[in-house]
Enzyme design. Structure first.
Site, PDB file in Angstrom:
ATOM      1  N   HIS A 150       3.045  10.776   0.448  1.00 54.55           N
ATOM      2  CA  HIS A 150       2.643  12.187   0.493  1.00 54.55           C
ATOM      3  C   HIS A 150       3.898  12.972   0.844  1.00 54.55           C
ATOM      4  CE1 HIS A 150      -1.637  11.137   0.463  1.00 54.55           C
ATOM      5  NE2 HIS A 150      -1.326  10.168   1.322  1.00 54.55           N
ATOM      6  N   ASP A 189       0.845  -1.202   0.000  1.00 51.34           N
ATOM      7  CA  ASP A 189       0.000   0.000   0.000  1.00 51.34           C
ATOM      8  C   ASP A 189       0.884   1.258   0.000  1.00 51.34           C
ATOM      9  OD1 ASP A 189      -2.194   1.655  -0.002  1.00 51.34           O
ATOM     10  OD2 ASP A 189      -2.718   1.333   2.093  1.00 51.34           O
TER      11      ASP A 189
HETATM   12  O1  DOR Z   1      -3.474   5.413   3.842  1.00 52.27           O
HETATM   13  C1  DOR Z   1      -3.857   5.257   2.698  1.00 52.27           C
HETATM   14  N1  DOR Z   1      -3.453   6.063   1.707  1.00 52.27           N
HETATM   15  N2  DOR Z   1      -4.726   4.266   2.404  1.00 52.27           N
HETATM   16  C2  DOR Z   1      -5.302   4.157   1.205  1.00 52.27           C
HETATM   17  O2  DOR Z   1      -6.079   3.262   1.013  1.00 52.27           O
HETATM   18  C3  DOR Z   1      -5.041   5.158   0.161  1.00 52.27           C
HETATM   19  C4  DOR Z   1      -3.720   5.744   0.345  1.00 52.27           C
HETATM   20  C5  DOR Z   1      -3.431   6.924  -0.542  1.00 52.27           C
HETATM   21  O3  DOR Z   1      -3.678   6.813  -1.739  1.00 52.27           O
HETATM   22  O4  DOR Z   1      -2.940   7.932  -0.055  1.00 52.27           O
END
Ligand code: DOR
Length: 445
Positions: free
Chosen positions: A305, A301
């Site tokens: 950011h 996952d």
């Molecule tokens: O924490 C997360 N960030 N979970 C997700 O399912 C999506 C992801 C994101 O795309 O930032």
């Protein structure tokens, strides 16, 4: 694609049923021999005594942010991170900007990857309450991603009728982010005004995960639809997965195995993700479920950011963390700590995702299979450092952690893409998956 022959000599090779000190011959993009003569003729000989040869990792859950969110990540950075981490194939999620909710957008992503990806690639198509026809027609994709609970971006399908129709009327495998939207909204209301990021685990709590996973499993069972549960974060969900139907599979991420709510004071929003981290007891139960086979896959996952975005006060801080370049090292380090065996790591990160996602000729070191390989030094101890990360966001929640067991060389379909800190970015090996008719493990027609 050249017909270069590479002999990887005297490695300790992780084969499907045994671990053997032997030599492997690559011819072009293929594994020509897995028990090759030590003096087989080759254009290049790699002396690999003391090193372990593994199938390349297949990460079936990543967010590489292209198009639209490339200030956080892009395919060039993310796939260098893959090569460094021993990941030779990724399947990417649809919550880009725009979201991948049509065949046309899927084709745009495939074209971007053909230009920029160092490793093999596939892209999910995202479900909305309105795009059933697109989902029915979608091609060249591993499957349909449903956000049953919302996360980053605006993809969400939580109306029962829309979910029933997707499960009833589409044919592709379905995978889902399972957090119950109503529960999360009620919790958010209850905890509004709290800016301590630890409240994230009270908002996205155990009940949210359990209710949504139960709901999705119920849909998959009634419709007998091939279904994969993403990032299971609670012990309770693993109970729901006991004795599940053979067409239902599930996965766990390193961060849910290794972090819990006690880590918030140290790491703050760096470990804010969806689903949230839970308790030390959940860590223990997730490991147990993985070892018992109720969870089949380990995937990251990877959801970068920027550092600045993550430093905003909760709840402005976005959810998600990068992991793709450290996931194999994290799991190998756990092996050294006695949590699992090398064969289990290879099963969870290579073989199982290939089976779950119908990826033929990958996931194992076997004659005739694609030469997607990673050479690993199990003795190498190295710290994860923010400044050394390839991911464009340039940080890791594991910064400062020393791990034992690192990739030293990576091949994608016979082309070496990574060697000891250096990259070959010519992308000659990378291929799109699912270009041909589906015909692997789960094909029914
Ligand atoms: O924490 C997360 N960030 N979970 C997700 O399912 C999506 C992801 C994101 O795309 O930032």
């Amino acid at each position: 694609m050249t017909n270069k022959k590479t002999l990887i000599r005297n490695a300790t090779v992780v084969l499907p049923d045994e671990i053997l000190r032997t030599s492997v011959l690559i011819n072009g993009s293929t594994l020509a021999a897995v028990d090759a003569a030590v003096h087989a003729s080759a254009d290049e000989v790699v002396e690999a005594a003391g090193l372990h040869l593994l199938p390349g990792v297949i990460d079936d859950q990543v967010h590489f942010r292209e198009p639209g969110l490339t200030h956080k990540e892009d395919l060039a950075h993310a796939t260098r991170a893959c090569a460094k981490g021993g990941v030779t194939t990724f399947l990417e999620m649809p919550n880009t900007a725009p979201a991948t909710t049509t065949q046309a957008r899927l084709l745009e992503k495939l074209a971007l990857a053909a230009e920029h990806s160092l490793v093999n690639y596939g892209f999910y198509v995202g479900a909305t309450p309105q795009n059933l026809d697109e989902l029915k027609r979608a091609q060249r994709t591993p499957g349909i991603k449903i956000f049953i609970g919302s996360s980053t971006g605006d993809l969400l399908v939580d109306q029962q009728e829309a979910l029933e129709r997707i499960f009833a009327e589409t044919c592709l495998p379905i995978t889902a982010h399972c957090e119950d939207e109503a529960t999360v909204r009620a919790n958010r209301q209850r905890w509004s005004g709290v800016s301590d990021v630890a409240v994230h685990s009270k908002i996205r709590d155990h009940a949210a995960a359990r209710i949504a996973t139960q709901r999705a499993l119920d849909l998959a069972r009634r419709h007998q639809h091939r279904f994969h549960v993403l990032h299971v974060s609670t012990g309770d969900e693993t109970d729901l997965l006991a004795d599940s139907a053979p067409w239902i599979t599930a996965e766990v991420c390193p961060h849910h195995l290794l972090f819990n709510i006690q880590d918030y004071p140290r790491l703050g929003s760096l470990i804010q993700m969806n689903p949230s981290v839970k308790t030390a007891e959940d860590n223990r139960r997730l490991w147990e479920a993985l070892r018992q086979g109720r969870l089949q896959v380990v995937a990251t996952d990877h959801a970068p950011h920027t550092w600045e975005e993550k430093q905003q006060p909760y709840p402005q801080s976005p959810s998600g963390l990068p992991a793709v370049e450290n996931s194999l090292a994290l799991m190998l380090d756990q092996m050294h700590r006695g949590r699992c065996t090398l064969a289990q790591v290879v099963h969870w990160m290579c073989e199982a995702p290939a089976r779950v996602w119908d990826i033929v000729n990958k996931g194992c070191i076997r004659e005739g299979y694609d030469a997607d390989l990673v050479l690993v030094d199990l003795n190498r101890r190295q710290q994860v450092r923010n400044e050394g990360q390839q991911t464009k966001c340039g940080w890791s929640p594991w910064h400062g952690t020393e791990l034992q067991g690192w990739a030293v060389r990576t091949w994608v379909r016979g082309q070496e893409v990574y060697r000891d800190g250096r990259f070959d970015t010519s992308r000659r090996g990378a291929e799109a998956l699912y270009d041909h008719a589906r015909g692997g493990y789960w094909a029914t027609a």
